[in-house]
Scaffold this active site. Structure first.
Site, PDB file in Angstrom:
ATOM      1  N   CYS A  82       9.347 -14.229  19.179  1.00  0.00           N
ATOM      2  CA  CYS A  82       8.185 -15.105  19.773  1.00  0.00           C
ATOM      3  C   CYS A  82       7.233 -13.483  19.114  1.00  0.00           C
ATOM      4  O   CYS A  82       7.759 -12.632  19.356  1.00  0.00           O
ATOM      5  CB  CYS A  82       8.711 -15.022  21.168  1.00  0.00           C
ATOM      6  SG  CYS A  82       7.697 -15.558  22.465  1.00  0.00           S
ATOM      7  N   CYS A  96       6.403 -12.086  23.073  1.00  0.00           N
ATOM      8  CA  CYS A  96       7.040 -10.940  23.668  1.00  0.00           C
ATOM      9  C   CYS A  96       7.297 -10.512  22.945  1.00  0.00           C
ATOM     10  O   CYS A  96       8.235  -9.568  23.278  1.00  0.00           O
ATOM     11  CB  CYS A  96       8.292 -11.598  25.008  1.00  0.00           C
ATOM     12  SG  CYS A  96       9.090 -12.766  24.556  1.00  0.00           S
ATOM     13  N   HIS A 104      17.823 -21.459  21.418  1.00  0.00           N
ATOM     14  CA  HIS A 104      17.766 -20.188  22.731  1.00  0.00           C
ATOM     15  C   HIS A 104      16.784 -19.895  22.195  1.00  0.00           C
ATOM     16  O   HIS A 104      15.028 -20.469  23.086  1.00  0.00           O
ATOM     17  CB  HIS A 104      18.517 -19.507  23.143  1.00  0.00           C
ATOM     18  CG  HIS A 104      19.766 -19.322  22.836  1.00  0.00           C
ATOM     19  ND1 HIS A 104      20.511 -19.456  22.387  1.00  0.00           N
ATOM     20  CD2 HIS A 104      20.022 -20.070  23.736  1.00  0.00           C
ATOM     21  CE1 HIS A 104      22.187 -19.120  23.073  1.00  0.00           C
ATOM     22  NE2 HIS A 104      21.366 -19.543  24.117  1.00  0.00           N
ATOM     23  N   CYS A 153      22.929 -15.457  22.703  1.00  0.00           N
ATOM     24  CA  CYS A 153      24.723 -15.941  22.003  1.00  0.00           C
ATOM     25  C   CYS A 153      24.436 -14.955  20.848  1.00  0.00           C
ATOM     26  O   CYS A 153      25.578 -14.863  20.982  1.00  0.00           O
ATOM     27  CB  CYS A 153      24.090 -17.037  21.824  1.00  0.00           C
ATOM     28  SG  CYS A 153      23.311 -16.999  20.181  1.00  0.00           S
ATOM     29  N   HIS A 194      30.578 -34.306   5.547  1.00  0.00           N
ATOM     30  CA  HIS A 194      29.805 -33.066   5.012  1.00  0.00           C
ATOM     31  C   HIS A 194      29.704 -33.052   3.676  1.00  0.00           C
ATOM     32  O   HIS A 194      31.461 -33.874   2.851  1.00  0.00           O
ATOM     33  CB  HIS A 194      31.083 -32.272   5.691  1.00  0.00           C
ATOM     34  CG  HIS A 194      29.800 -30.795   5.726  1.00  0.00           C
ATOM     35  ND1 HIS A 194      28.759 -29.906   5.805  1.00  0.00           N
ATOM     36  CD2 HIS A 194      30.389 -29.828   5.304  1.00  0.00           C
ATOM     37  CE1 HIS A 194      28.398 -28.834   6.021  1.00  0.00           C
ATOM     38  NE2 HIS A 194      29.680 -28.811   5.528  1.00  0.00           N
ATOM     39  N   HIS A 202      -3.300 -22.635  19.081  1.00  0.00           N
ATOM     40  CA  HIS A 202      -2.800 -22.257  20.237  1.00  0.00           C
ATOM     41  C   HIS A 202      -2.584 -20.611  20.219  1.00  0.00           C
ATOM     42  O   HIS A 202      -1.565 -19.917  20.840  1.00  0.00           O
ATOM     43  CB  HIS A 202      -0.913 -22.792  20.613  1.00  0.00           C
ATOM     44  CG  HIS A 202      -1.709 -24.231  21.421  1.00  0.00           C
ATOM     45  ND1 HIS A 202      -0.411 -25.129  20.495  1.00  0.00           N
ATOM     46  CD2 HIS A 202      -2.411 -25.062  21.552  1.00  0.00           C
ATOM     47  CE1 HIS A 202      -1.175 -26.201  20.990  1.00  0.00           C
ATOM     48  NE2 HIS A 202      -2.118 -26.736  21.720  1.00  0.00           N
ATOM     49  N   CYS A 255      -3.311 -24.459  13.888  1.00  0.00           N
ATOM     50  CA  CYS A 255      -2.795 -24.434  15.140  1.00  0.00           C
ATOM     51  C   CYS A 255      -3.858 -24.486  16.602  1.00  0.00           C
ATOM     52  O   CYS A 255      -4.314 -22.358  15.903  1.00  0.00           O
ATOM     53  CB  CYS A 255      -1.594 -23.675  15.953  1.00  0.00           C
ATOM     54  SG  CYS A 255      -1.248 -23.174  16.955  1.00  0.00           S
ATOM     55  N   CYS A 282      22.848 -30.784   4.279  1.00  0.00           N
ATOM     56  CA  CYS A 282      24.446 -30.105   3.614  1.00  0.00           C
ATOM     57  C   CYS A 282      24.089 -30.890   2.430  1.00  0.00           C
ATOM     58  O   CYS A 282      24.480 -30.516   1.455  1.00  0.00           O
ATOM     59  CB  CYS A 282      25.807 -30.240   3.916  1.00  0.00           C
ATOM     60  SG  CYS A 282      26.266 -31.992   4.721  1.00  0.00           S
TER      61      CYS A 282
END
EC number: 3.4.19.12
Length: 520
Positions: free
Chosen positions: A41, A44, A56, A32, A471, A5, A3, A168
């Site tokens: 992350c 941060c 999220h 959540c 499922h 970055h 990578c 599954c």
């Protein structure tokens, strides 16, 4: 993937970063509050849930890319990007801009430092929790008795598998195989294999989409997964490394669409067999197999070459007899098998529940009898008779010449119509123990009284109406208790619930092999 970055995205140092309390694998999403699939992350140190929960972590990256409209960006703001994050359970690193897993590091080795810090936090939390539990049990013998009665101690030892996006089908098969003791123990006792050399030697291997086939080992990732499933962790294990190896070597299973669990099981066993044949890390797996006293040569069934633990456990032999109805010529052929696919007889296909009263109950014996009964081949399957020298009407019959240690029975619930593939939703009654296979043997008089009797070890169930949807879950027995495996959720259940399931794949263990597994 290498990578580019990391330099602009990895800005936290383990000593100065503010991480949440507790074990990293159980950290909660800051949005959540879900503790499933936490990712941190590396810009941060904020924690968010993965894309297969509420996504999220990805939204955190996307929000950071929105340009500032009211304020002019500073040079530092342009360089710092929240593009790289780390899985708090498997410690693999992912870059959202590259859309792939990362194997390189910064010049200062910050990624590895964060990884080691998270591992230390996890180990410390585990040790503290174990010490707390031990002290609690020592101080209260009553609590200890209650734990054993309620099965809580057993419930804690079972670990779920995270759903990576319609996986599954894979989770149900992995959980079933992990509860076949003789098969599972063989892989768990294999030495770990390090695939990398040079600068990355000694580090954990992370498989990515950009790596070549020579850099992946299905046996090694399968071993790691089996080891993780019964180590006592309450946090679901993420089989992403195994899944990426599956993508590499099994193109049919690339993507995130629903797949057939039986088809996956066959591909998995076949590829494990092929890789084990070739040996690994300079040591032939056949040598390891021969050293295992529980898997003697008399129990081997060779499929596509030398025997491995796959054929030693699941391998059986069928005798296929075809008789010409014109001249009476008989043709015999021996076919090795790893599982038997059984039709559900047509007269039972309208009976959908166990308590339905319209007609007799379909049993597993009905399906086995249909498989082994004498059958007249139709016009599309005419037999080429060597005596008549042309295709003739004929009959066919199967006998089982050799039974395997683990008898895998696949009920053919999906069939093609003119336009689509429909599901046969018939309930099939099956025994939990004492399945007697003696009457289906070619030479039953040569078998011992207990050599043909099987007890159920695991069941795979398909919920839904079609093979491309629905499922998969699994039931399996471990140390005398039945568990229900539904992806990341594992619950204790009872025999009454298991026998009501509409089985798709059944795993039966030979009683002699079951008693001998303790010697491995």
């Amino acid at each position: 993937m290498e990578c580019p970055h990391l330099g602009s995205s990895v800005c936290i140092a383990p000593g100065s970063a503010r991480f949440p309390q507790g074990s990293p694998s159980s950290w909660c999403c800051s949005v959540c509050r879900s503790n499933k699939s936490p990712w941190v992350c590396l810009t941060c140190s904020s924690v968010h849930c993965g894309r297969y929960v509420n996504g999220h972590a990805k939204k955190h990256y996307e929000d950071a890319q929105i340009p500032l409209t009211n304020h002019k960006k500073t040079e530092k703001q342009e360089k710092v990007q929240h593009t790289v994050c780390m899985d708090c359970s498997s410690y693999s690193t992912y870059c959202y801009r590259c859309d792939d897993f990362v194997v390189n590091d910064t010049k200062l080795g910050l990624v590895q430092k964060v990884r080691e810090h998270l591992q230390n936090l996890e180990n410390s939390a585990f040790t503290a929790d174990r010490h707390r539990k031990r002290k609690l049990l020592e101080n209260s013998s009553l609590n200890s008795k209650l734990l054993k009665v309620n099965g809580s101690t057993n419930a804690l030892c079972a670990t779920g598998l995270r759903n990576l996006g319609n996986t599954c089908f894979m989770n149900a098969i992995l959980q079933s195989l992990s509860n076949i003791q003789q098969f599972c123990c063989y892989f768990k006792e294999l030495p770990a294999v390090e695939l990398r050399n040079g600068k990355t030697a000694g580090r954990r291997t992370y498989h990515t989409r950009s790596q070549g086939d020579n850099n992946v080992s299905l046996v090694e990732e399968f071993r790691k997964t089996l080891c993780a499933l019964w180590q006592g962790s309450q946090t679901a294990f993420s089989p992403e490394s195994l899944f990426y190896v599956v993508w590499k070597i099994m193109p049919n299973f690339r993507g995130y669409q629903q797949q057939d669990a039986h088809e996956f099981m066959r591909y998995l066993l076949d590829h494990l067999h092929l890789e084990l044949q070739g040996g690994f890390n300079g040591v032939s797996r056949s040598v390891i197999l021969q050293e295992n006293s529980g898997l003697s040569a008399s129990n081997k069934c060779c499929i596509n070459g030398a025997s491995t633990v796959v054929t030693a456990i699941f391998g059986g032999i069928l005798q296929n007899e075809v008789n010409c109805l014109i001249c009476g010529t008989e043709s015999r052929k021996f076919d090795p098998f790893l599982d038997l696919s059984l039709d559900i007889p047509s007269q039972f296909r309208n009976k959908r529940t166990k308590n339905q009263e319209n007609g007799p109950m379909c049993t597993l014996r009905d399906c086995l009898r249909s498989f082994t009964d004498l059958e007249e081949l139709d016009e599309t399957e005419l037999y080429m008779c060597h005596k008549c020298k042309k295709k003739q009407k004929s009959t066919k019959k199967f006998w089982i010449q050799k039974l395997p240690k683990v008898l895998c029975l696949h009920l053919k619930r999906f069939h093609w119509t003119e336009y689509l593939r429909n599901k046969v939703d018939t309930y099939v009654e099956f025994p939990l123990r004492d399945l007697d296979m003696k009457c289906y043997l070619l030479e039953p008089e040569n078998s011992g009284p207990e050599s043909c009797r099987y007890d159920l070890a695991a069941v795979v169930v398909h919920h839904g109406s079609g093979v491309g949807s629905g499922h998969y879950t699994a039931y399996a027995t471990h140390e005398g208790r039945w568990f229900h495996f539904n992806d990341s959720t594992v619950t204790l259940t009872d025999e009454e619930t298991v026998v009501k399931a509409k089985a798709y794949i059944l795993f039966y263990v030979d009683r002699q092999a079951k008693s001998g597994s303790d010697k491995l």
